[in-house]
Every structure is written in structure tokens, then in C-alpha cells.
Design a protein around this motif. Structure first.
Motif, PDB file in Angstrom:
ATOM      1  N   TYR A   1      34.673 -84.184 -88.366  1.00  0.00           N
ATOM      2  CA  TYR A   1      33.690 -85.004 -89.088  1.00  0.00           C
ATOM      3  C   TYR A   1      32.400 -84.233 -89.316  1.00  0.00           C
ATOM      4  O   TYR A   1      31.758 -84.381 -90.374  1.00  0.00           O
ATOM      5  CB  TYR A   1      33.418 -86.292 -88.324  1.00  0.00           C
TER       6      TYR A   1
ATOM      7  N   LEU B   1      33.034 -81.968 -92.252  1.00  0.00           N
ATOM      8  CA  LEU B   1      33.056 -82.728 -93.500  1.00  0.00           C
ATOM      9  C   LEU B   1      31.642 -83.128 -93.924  1.00  0.00           C
ATOM     10  O   LEU B   1      31.299 -83.089 -95.113  1.00  0.00           O
ATOM     11  CB  LEU B   1      33.938 -83.966 -93.350  1.00  0.00           C
ATOM     12  N   ASP B   2      30.821 -83.516 -92.950  1.00  0.00           N
ATOM     13  CA  ASP B   2      29.433 -83.868 -93.253  1.00  0.00           C
ATOM     14  C   ASP B   2      28.670 -82.656 -93.787  1.00  0.00           C
ATOM     15  O   ASP B   2      27.853 -82.772 -94.702  1.00  0.00           O
ATOM     16  CB  ASP B   2      28.740 -84.416 -92.005  1.00  0.00           C
TER      17      ASP B   2
ATOM     18  N   ALA C   1      29.957 -80.108 -95.410  1.00  0.00           N
ATOM     19  CA  ALA C   1      30.401 -79.859 -96.784  1.00  0.00           C
ATOM     20  C   ALA C   1      29.782 -80.857 -97.748  1.00  0.00           C
ATOM     21  O   ALA C   1      29.379 -80.497 -98.862  1.00  0.00           O
ATOM     22  CB  ALA C   1      31.931 -79.930 -96.848  1.00  0.00           C
ATOM     23  N   GLU C   2      29.681 -82.107 -97.325  1.00  0.00           N
ATOM     24  CA  GLU C   2      29.085 -83.147 -98.170  1.00  0.00           C
ATOM     25  C   GLU C   2      27.613 -82.858 -98.430  1.00  0.00           C
ATOM     26  O   GLU C   2      27.096 -83.158 -99.515  1.00  0.00           O
ATOM     27  CB  GLU C   2      29.249 -84.501 -97.484  1.00  0.00           C
ATOM     28  N   ALA C   3      26.958 -82.260 -97.435  1.00  0.00           N
ATOM     29  CA  ALA C   3      25.534 -81.944 -97.585  1.00  0.00           C
ATOM     30  C   ALA C   3      25.293 -80.648 -98.349  1.00  0.00           C
ATOM     31  O   ALA C   3      24.142 -80.271 -98.582  1.00  0.00           O
ATOM     32  CB  ALA C   3      24.881 -81.858 -96.203  1.00  0.00           C
ATOM     33  N   GLY C   4      26.363 -79.954 -98.723  1.00  0.00           N
ATOM     34  CA  GLY C   4      26.207 -78.727 -99.483  1.00  0.00           C
ATOM     35  C   GLY C   4      26.216 -77.459 -98.659  1.00  0.00           C
ATOM     36  O   GLY C   4      26.108 -76.355 -99.208  1.00  0.00           O
TER      37      GLY C   4
ATOM     38  N   ILE D   1      28.328 -75.268 -97.494  1.00  0.00           N
ATOM     39  CA  ILE D   1      29.730 -74.868 -97.596  1.00  0.00           C
ATOM     40  C   ILE D   1      30.068 -73.800 -96.551  1.00  0.00           C
ATOM     41  O   ILE D   1      31.119 -73.855 -95.905  1.00  0.00           O
ATOM     42  CB  ILE D   1      30.040 -74.358 -99.006  1.00  0.00           C
TER      43      ILE D   1
ATOM     44  N   ALA E   1      30.351 -75.393 -93.211  1.00  0.00           N
ATOM     45  CA  ALA E   1      31.562 -76.209 -93.138  1.00  0.00           C
ATOM     46  C   ALA E   1      32.786 -75.335 -92.938  1.00  0.00           C
ATOM     47  O   ALA E   1      33.664 -75.643 -92.122  1.00  0.00           O
ATOM     48  CB  ALA E   1      31.697 -77.050 -94.404  1.00  0.00           C
TER      49      ALA E   1
ATOM     50  N   ARG F   1      41.655 -78.954 -95.485  1.00  0.00           N
ATOM     51  CA  ARG F   1      40.303 -79.173 -96.038  1.00  0.00           C
ATOM     52  C   ARG F   1      39.659 -77.846 -96.425  1.00  0.00           C
ATOM     53  O   ARG F   1      38.941 -77.767 -97.429  1.00  0.00           O
ATOM     54  CB  ARG F   1      39.425 -79.902 -95.004  1.00  0.00           C
TER      55      ARG F   1
ATOM     56  N   LEU G   1      38.253 -76.905-100.090  1.00  0.00           N
ATOM     57  CA  LEU G   1      36.899 -76.407-100.315  1.00  0.00           C
ATOM     58  C   LEU G   1      36.917 -75.137-101.158  1.00  0.00           C
ATOM     59  O   LEU G   1      36.084 -74.953-102.054  1.00  0.00           O
ATOM     60  CB  LEU G   1      36.206 -76.131 -98.975  1.00  0.00           C
TER      61      LEU G   1
ATOM     62  N   GLU H   1      37.483 -76.144-104.685  1.00  0.00           N
ATOM     63  CA  GLU H   1      36.292 -76.775-105.256  1.00  0.00           C
ATOM     64  C   GLU H   1      35.215 -75.759-105.589  1.00  0.00           C
ATOM     65  O   GLU H   1      34.431 -75.961-106.527  1.00  0.00           O
ATOM     66  CB  GLU H   1      35.743 -77.814-104.261  1.00  0.00           C
TER      67      GLU H   1
END
Length: 251
Positions: free
Chosen positions: A63, A66-67, A69-72, A74, A77, A99, A103, A106
Motif C-alpha cells: 500500500y 501504491l500511495d 506511485a499515486e503521488a507521482g 515513481i 514506488a 504492479r 508502472l 504507464e
């Protein structure tokens, strides 16, 4: 004392002596067995606690990745995902690898993503996870690879006995369409439409593909291609025929 009482006492003594002899003979085994059972229970409970603890730790790490990566973040993450994959616990190592591959895709590193999915497809013991990795690799290669690249991953999944045949055939159809082989694209799309287990959203999407090819004139208007186009027209007409919602007029 009567003879009967004497015989009874002698018999009881003999029984007592036999019991003591049996106990001296088998006591180590009985005690050892009891100790072994206690140790097995203790080891099992200890291992369960350790596994649950590792699983909870792996969940928290995943988690956190993932957080990030969500916050940018990379890079952060990916570092965390690599750490989870290196020390897998409770299946989180596999999730971290999937994941990480996503990434990479993406971020535009298609080659890295495909390599990661290929590694997963060759390392997983679960056949469904292997098939998922192949499917995701093929999905990336539809845009960045050749038809041969896509077929190398999805060819074994597009068979009639494969549970992944519908998405595999759809992706193969898109790869052939992109390459300009419209006959092969039509064949794959129609295989999806003819599948009795295809779901409505997939059927509608594939019908749009065929309708587009018919509109472009790259395939002939034949059944089931024409049926797919008619189905798309019906959907469009139904959407256009829906009455507009009017607001009630205040008196």
C-alpha cells in the motif's frame, strides 16, 4: 483370612506389578509422544503468527508503494515494489511484480514492461497468473510490437479450450488491424462474437470494431460482420430515440 481373599490380593499384586512393568517399558514413548504433540502445536501456532505478521507487513509495504506511485514518486514506488518482490510474503511479491510491470508500461517503457510480464509468465506456478502475464504483455505489444510478437504471447490463449480466449482473440484482432491484415482481424473479431459465453460489453466493443472496418470498406458486408454492424446501428438508434427529459412547467 479366607483363601478367596488371599487369591484376590495375590492377583491384584500381580496386576499391579504388570502395570508397573508396562509403564516402565512404554513410559518413554508415551511421554515422548506427548512432548512431540505439544511441540508440533507450538511450532504450528508460531509459524501461523509469523506468517500473519509477514503478510501484514507485506500488505503495508505494498500500500505504501501504491500511495507513492499515486503521488507521482515513481522511482520511490519502484524501489519499494522491488523490495517487496525480493522478500515475498503472503503473495504480495507477485502483486508487486505485476504492479511494477504496469508502472513501466504507464511510464512508456514498453520494452521493460513486456520483459517484466514475460518473466512473470515463466516464473509463476499458477497457470492463471501465467496466462494473465501473457495477456498483459500482448496488450502492451499491440501498440508497440509486431503481430508476431503478439501471437507469440497470445497464440496459446486463443484456443477454444482457453478461458482467456475472448480477450486474447480481441487483442489479436487489434494487432492484425493495426498491421493492415483486415481479413485476419475480422476472423478474430468474429470468433469473439460467435463465442456463446461472450459478455455484452465485449460483444458491443467488438461489434464497433467490425462496424468501423465496414465503414472504411476494408471488409465485405457479410454475416456475422453485417449482423455486428446492424447491432451497432440499433444501439445508436436506440440512444438517439431516447426522449429528452423535460422539466415540469410551474403553474
Amino acid at each position: 483370612m479366607s483363601n478367596e481373599n488371599i487369591f484376590r490380593e495375590v492377583d491384584e499384586e500381580l496386576r499391579s506389578d504388570r502395570m508397573r512393568a508396562l509403564w516402565r517399558r512404554f513410559a518413554p514413548f508415551v511421554i515422548g509422544g506427548a512432548v512431540a504433540i505439544v511441540l508440533l502445536v507450538a511450532i504450528n501456532e508460531g509459524w501461523s503468527w509469523y506468517s500473519n505478521s509477514r503478510s501484514a507487513e507485506g500488505s503495508q509495504q505494498l500500500y505504501a508503494a501504491l500511495d507513492a506511485a499515486e503521488a507521482g514518486d515513481i522511482a520511490g514506488a519502484e524501489t519499494q515494489l522491488d523490495a517487496i518482490a525480493a522478500n515475498p510474503s503472503g503473495g504480495y511479491g507477485t502483486l508487486a511484480q505485476f504492479r511494477k510491470a504496469a508502472l513501466l508500461a504507464e511510464q512508456g517503457d514498453s520494452a521493460g514492461a513486456v520483459a517484466a510480464y514475460d518473466a512473470l509468465s515463466s516464473s509463476q506456478s499458477n497457470p492463471r497468473l501465467r496466462e494473465l502475464a501473457l495477456l498483459l504483455a500482448g496488450n502492451v505489444l499491440v501498440d508497440t510490437g509486431t503481430v508476431a510478437d503478439v501471437e507469440a504471447r497470445l497464440g496459446t490463449l486463443a484456443t477454444d479450450d482457453s478461458q482467456m480466449r475472448r480477450p486474447a482473440r480481441e487483442l489479436l484482432g487489434l494487432a492484425h488491424y493495426k498491421a493492415g491484415d483486415f481479413a485476419a482481424a475480422q476472423q478474430n473479431f468474429e470468433a469473439v462474437l460467435n463465442d456463446p459465453l461472450v459478455q455484452s460489453p465485449v460483444r458491443s466493443r467488438v461489434s464497433f470494431y467490425i462496424a468501423q472496418m465496414l465503414s472504411d470498406g476494408v471488409i465485405a458486408a457479410e454475416t456475422p460482420a453485417q449482423d455486428a454492424a446492424d447491432a451497432v446501428d440499433a444501439i445508436v438508434q436506440d440512444d438517439a430515440a431516447e426522449p429528452a427529459v423535460t422539466e415540469p412547467v410551474a403553474e
